[in-house]
Design a protein around this motif. Structure first.
Motif, PDB file in Angstrom:
ATOM      1  N   VAL A   1      -4.024  -1.392   4.365  1.00 21.14           N
ATOM      2  CA  VAL A   1      -4.148   0.058   4.174  1.00 21.14           C
ATOM      3  C   VAL A   1      -4.241   0.370   2.680  1.00 21.14           C
ATOM      4  O   VAL A   1      -5.048   1.211   2.256  1.00 21.14           O
ATOM      5  CB  VAL A   1      -2.962   0.797   4.820  1.00 21.14           C
ATOM      6  N   LYS A   2      -3.442  -0.315   1.868  1.00 23.00           N
ATOM      7  CA  LYS A   2      -3.478  -0.099   0.425  1.00 23.00           C
ATOM      8  C   LYS A   2      -4.834  -0.489  -0.152  1.00 23.00           C
ATOM      9  O   LYS A   2      -5.405   0.244  -0.960  1.00 23.00           O
ATOM     10  CB  LYS A   2      -2.371  -0.892  -0.256  1.00 23.00           C
ATOM     11  N   VAL A   3      -5.337  -1.645   0.251  1.00 24.81           N
ATOM     12  CA  VAL A   3      -6.628  -2.110  -0.259  1.00 24.81           C
ATOM     13  C   VAL A   3      -7.747  -1.186   0.206  1.00 24.81           C
ATOM     14  O   VAL A   3      -8.631  -0.827  -0.571  1.00 24.81           O
ATOM     15  CB  VAL A   3      -6.880  -3.572   0.167  1.00 24.81           C
TER      16      VAL A   3
ATOM     17  N   LEU B   1       3.114  -4.628 -14.016  1.00 26.65           N
ATOM     18  CA  LEU B   1       1.876  -4.102 -14.599  1.00 26.65           C
ATOM     19  C   LEU B   1       1.184  -3.137 -13.640  1.00 26.65           C
ATOM     20  O   LEU B   1       0.652  -2.110 -14.068  1.00 26.65           O
ATOM     21  CB  LEU B   1       0.935  -5.248 -14.974  1.00 26.65           C
ATOM     22  N   LEU B   2       1.224  -3.451 -12.359  1.00 25.47           N
ATOM     23  CA  LEU B   2       0.654  -2.545 -11.357  1.00 25.47           C
ATOM     24  C   LEU B   2       1.368  -1.200 -11.378  1.00 25.47           C
ATOM     25  O   LEU B   2       0.738  -0.149 -11.312  1.00 25.47           O
ATOM     26  CB  LEU B   2       0.736  -3.178  -9.967  1.00 25.47           C
ATOM     27  N   GLY B   3       2.680  -1.226 -11.502  1.00 23.43           N
ATOM     28  CA  GLY B   3       3.447   0.018 -11.587  1.00 23.43           C
ATOM     29  C   GLY B   3       3.114   0.815 -12.837  1.00 23.43           C
ATOM     30  O   GLY B   3       2.939   2.036 -12.788  1.00 23.43           O
ATOM     31  N   ILE B   4       2.982   0.136 -13.970  1.00 23.61           N
ATOM     32  CA  ILE B   4       2.653   0.816 -15.223  1.00 23.61           C
ATOM     33  C   ILE B   4       1.271   1.446 -15.141  1.00 23.61           C
ATOM     34  O   ILE B   4       1.085   2.630 -15.467  1.00 23.61           O
ATOM     35  CB  ILE B   4       2.741  -0.172 -16.409  1.00 23.61           C
ATOM     36  N   PHE B   5       0.278   0.664 -14.705  1.00 25.74           N
ATOM     37  CA  PHE B   5      -1.093   1.183 -14.626  1.00 25.74           C
ATOM     38  C   PHE B   5      -1.218   2.253 -13.543  1.00 25.74           C
ATOM     39  O   PHE B   5      -1.956   3.218 -13.708  1.00 25.74           O
ATOM     40  CB  PHE B   5      -2.079   0.045 -14.377  1.00 25.74           C
ATOM     41  N   GLY B   6      -0.497   2.089 -12.436  1.00 24.45           N
ATOM     42  CA  GLY B   6      -0.527   3.103 -11.381  1.00 24.45           C
ATOM     43  C   GLY B   6       0.056   4.422 -11.851  1.00 24.45           C
ATOM     44  O   GLY B   6      -0.496   5.498 -11.590  1.00 24.45           O
TER      45      GLY B   6
ATOM     46  N   SER C   1      -8.407  -0.333 -12.904  1.00 24.96           N
ATOM     47  CA  SER C   1      -9.097  -1.614 -12.936  1.00 24.96           C
ATOM     48  C   SER C   1      -8.296  -2.781 -12.384  1.00 24.96           C
ATOM     49  O   SER C   1      -8.845  -3.656 -11.730  1.00 24.96           O
ATOM     50  CB  SER C   1      -9.532  -1.930 -14.359  1.00 24.96           C
ATOM     51  N   ILE C   2      -7.024  -2.850 -12.635  1.00 24.60           N
ATOM     52  CA  ILE C   2      -6.247  -4.017 -12.216  1.00 24.60           C
ATOM     53  C   ILE C   2      -5.625  -3.842 -10.840  1.00 24.60           C
ATOM     54  O   ILE C   2      -4.954  -4.736 -10.353  1.00 24.60           O
ATOM     55  CB  ILE C   2      -5.150  -4.355 -13.238  1.00 24.60           C
ATOM     56  N   MET C   3      -5.849  -2.713 -10.208  1.00 29.58           N
ATOM     57  CA  MET C   3      -5.146  -2.448  -8.952  1.00 29.58           C
ATOM     58  C   MET C   3      -5.570  -3.378  -7.823  1.00 29.58           C
ATOM     59  O   MET C   3      -4.724  -3.931  -7.137  1.00 29.58           O
ATOM     60  CB  MET C   3      -5.290  -0.986  -8.567  1.00 29.58           C
TER      61      MET C   3
END
Length: 114
Positions: free
Chosen positions: A4-6, A63-68, A98-100
């Motif tokens: 679902v996330k993807v 990093l996902l949390g920071i970019f999100g 980009s990195i998500m």
């Protein structure tokens, strides 16, 4: 749950180009809107390259949390402002989005072979 996330990530990516071109249409001509969408995708390219380097130093979940959070902040700024600030914060979303996909996918399949 990870699928679902993807799926929502890819839906947002595909939707963005069509949305921004229509959203910017009344204030700019279509050629400028197309350039801004190209800059969004260029930001995504730079973000992927820079993100792969950053991932050697920071854990992917962090990093996902920071970019999100940064992408959400850019969208919030875009919603409460107008003009150039709103336009450029939307363009910056390309960098932060980009990195998500690589991170969501990697975190989603972690531990599946156990």
């Amino acid at each position: 749950m990870n699928s679902v996330k993807v799926a929502s990530f890819f839906g947002a990516l595909g939707w963005f180009g069509a949305f921004v071109t229509r959203w910017l249409g009344p204030w700019t001509n279509v050629e400028i809107a197309a350039i801004l969408v190209s800059l969004y995708w260029f930001g995504a390219l730079v973000g992927r390259l820079l993100g792969s380097w950053i991932l050697t130093r920071i854990k992917s979940g962090k990093l996902l949390g920071i970019f999100g959070f940064a992408a959400a902040a850019m969208l919030a700024i875009s919603m409460v402002t107008s003009g150039q600030v709103a336009i450029w914060t939307l363009v910056l979303c390309g960098f932060f989005n980009s990195i998500m996909f690589p991170n969501i996918f990697t975190l989603g399949i972690a531990g599946l072979g156990r």
